[in-house]
Scaffold this active site. Structure first.
Site, PDB file in Angstrom:
ATOM      1  N   ASP A  18      39.620   3.640  78.475  1.00  0.00           N
ATOM      2  CA  ASP A  18      39.060   4.735  79.280  1.00  0.00           C
ATOM      3  C   ASP A  18      39.019   6.000  78.422  1.00  0.00           C
ATOM      4  OD1 ASP A  18      37.929   5.839  81.510  1.00  0.00           O
ATOM      5  OD2 ASP A  18      39.803   6.163  82.586  1.00  0.00           O
ATOM      6  N   ALA A  50      45.181  19.223  85.927  1.00  0.00           N
ATOM      7  CA  ALA A  50      44.006  18.349  85.853  1.00  0.00           C
ATOM      8  C   ALA A  50      43.897  17.575  87.154  1.00  0.00           C
ATOM      9  CB  ALA A  50      44.113  17.386  84.673  1.00  0.00           C
TER      10      ALA A  50
END
Length: 522
Positions: A286, A126
């Site tokens: 988040d 990622a």
């Protein structure tokens, strides 16, 4: 000059990727469409609009990427093609070279990478705006091998962020001085709050500590998994954590095929969020799909897997109590109590008429009750509440900005999982139980336990403090100690009164029930 140059660069990027054309083409007026054709003459804008927007945000840096991440969760507000492209910002930002990542790891731990890991995957799993992640196998001190994820901070982040924050701060100053709503909106305080959280996100030691705190808080809930931190391998630029295995939460078809109960998953998400906010006052702030996975392992099927703890929100006891009372009043449609809470908290001027504010809040909220999530837009509710707040001079609370952002993320995720979810009925039992815990025996015991050391110190001094106070010659220190003791005693008295009145009411109700039953029998 640096702010000016940064502003020129932002404008150049907007023109280069045709963001002006993207905005103007959304209007239906013929003259605006003709203007669009004129301003785009000579520019090649062949790429799809969503791709252009994503690439522009990537070019502008981490603050703009985070803005795109928030937008990507609101498919109810964005066209599908744009939402799909912005979703790529969650974990597929172009990676930086692996050689830079390896050099950062070796510099942080002062060892060759082969002396730390028995294996290290050079292709990142990622890559986001702040960092990228590589899978590896860690050799622990006791000789065991553990599968881990290694998070490495993207180079050159701090200067870009500092320029953007300086530009935002300057613009916030303009808004505060030139806008009629400037003082009420507190733009400079909001930017300062954002500044603090963004700098915290750049420090991986702080992120590891956030993860450890959330892991302790969520222990025993059995709804969520949070990775273990390997503290010997945590550095401000590099963080090594337990490797978690799961399916991204927005891949609903894969989750359904694995046997995950999607409707239950949506309900569990609401429970996790409200638990973090109201029980702990410490929440993951988040929560876009790139940071949330779902376990498909047999022993933990359907549990949430939380990642990326750089941004967390915190609430004081006062904030928690105020918000819980507001939510509970909303769920009960007690708009008068909502209006009273706004006045009591000082969020609106003291001379505000309760009945007028009550009527305005009712007009905003009433149309959205008893509707499933697919027919409810929290963004629209917030927009209408914002219009109402302007009329009644409601002050913006910077400490709640992260909570509002997270609420929008939660609603966006809920829409993808279960559009028929009734957010109100799902959250109401939790909040009512939490409010009961705040005034019941459990809260009394907690208060007594927490205040015991203070009582132990102050009670032996009480006779002398009272004598000096009655002589009207108390020193500043003694006066403060006495007032502190009296305040603590008042809090305990209120809790005892609530418990006693509740117990008396229960006994009276029980007696009345027994009398009625006897009358029916005879």
């Amino acid at each position: 000059m640096a702010r000016f140059l940064r502003g020129i660069y932002i404008l150049w990027i907007a023109l280069r990727y045709g963001l002006d054309e993207l905005v103007l083409s959304s209007f239906r007026q013929p003259w605006l469409r003709r203007l669009t054709r004129i301003i785009t003459t000579g520019r090649r804008l062949d790429a799809p609009r969503g791709q252009r927007l994503r690439e522009a945000l990537e070019s502008l840096g981490p603050i703009f990427v985070k803005f795109g991440q928030v937008l990507s969760t609101r498919r109810d507000l964005m066209p599908a093609d744009i939402a799909d492209e912005l979703a790529r910002l969650q974990d597929r930002v172009p990676p930086f070279p692996v050689e830079i990542a390896v050099a950062a790891i070796e510099r942080a731990f002062r060892r060759p990478i082969d002396a730390i890991f028995t294996s290290f995957e050079r292709v990142p799993v990622a890559s986001a705006s702040i960092a990228q992640v590589h899978f590896a196998t860690l050799r622990t001190a006791d000789g065991r091998e553990r599968e881990v994820a290694v998070k490495v901070r993207r180079p050159g982040m701090l200067p870009t962020i500092e320029k953007d924050l300086a530009l935002m701060s300057m613009m916030a100053g303009w808004v505060e001085s030139l806008s009629a709503d400037g003082k009420r909106l507190k733009p400079r305080e909001v930017v300062a709050e954002f500044n603090k959280y963004l700098h915290d996100e750049l420090d991986f030691i702080r992120e590891a500590a956030n993860a450890a705190q959330l892991r302790r808080n969520m222990n025993g809930l059995d709804l969520v998994q949070i990775p273990e931190m390997f503290w010997d391998f945590c550095h401000p630029d590099v963080m090594v954590m337990e490797r978690m295995k799961g399916v991204p939460i927005n891949q609903v078809d894969r989750l359904h095929a694995a046997g995950v109960d999607i409707k239950r998953l949506a309900r569990d998400g609401v429970t996790i969020f409200f638990t973090q906010v109201f029980r702990d006052g410490f929440f993951h702030a988040d929560m876009h799909p790139g940071n949330i996975q779902v376990s498909v392992e047999p022993d933990s099927l359907g549990r949430y897997v939380l990642l990326d703890f750089g941004i967390v929100g915190t609430l004081t006891e006062y904030d928690k109590d105020y918000l819980a009372q507001n939510f509970t009043a909303f769920f009960r449609r007690d708009y008068k109590r909502v209006a009273e809470l706004h006045v009591e908290s000082g969020w609106v001027p003291a001379n505000t008429r309760i009945d007028e504010l009550e009527s305005a809040i009712r007009a905003v909220c009433e149309p959205y009750f008893d509707r499933p999530l697919k027919e409810l837009s929290l963004g629209m509710v917030l927009m209408r509440l914002f219009q109402t707040s302007r009329r009644f001079q409601v002050e913006i609370q910077p400490q709640l900005v992260l909570l509002q952002k997270t609420l929008l993320n939660i609603e966006g995720l809920g829409r993808q999982l279960d559009p028929d979810l009734d957010l109100w009925s799902t959250a109401k039992p939790f909040l009512e139980k939490w409010m009961l815990d705040q005034i019941g025996p459990k809260k009394l015991w907690t208060e007594l336990r927490d205040q015991a050391p203070r009582y132990a110190k102050l009670l032996p001094e009480l006779p002398r403090l009272l004598y000096e106070y009655l002589q009207d010659r108390p020193s500043g220190l003694h006066r403060r100690q006495l007032e502190e003791l009296l305040q603590a005693q008042h809090r305990t008295n209120r809790l005892l009164q609530t418990l006693i009145y509740g117990g008396v009411g229960f006994l009276l109700g029980l007696v009345a029930t027994m009398v009625l039953l006897r009358l029916r029998l005879f």
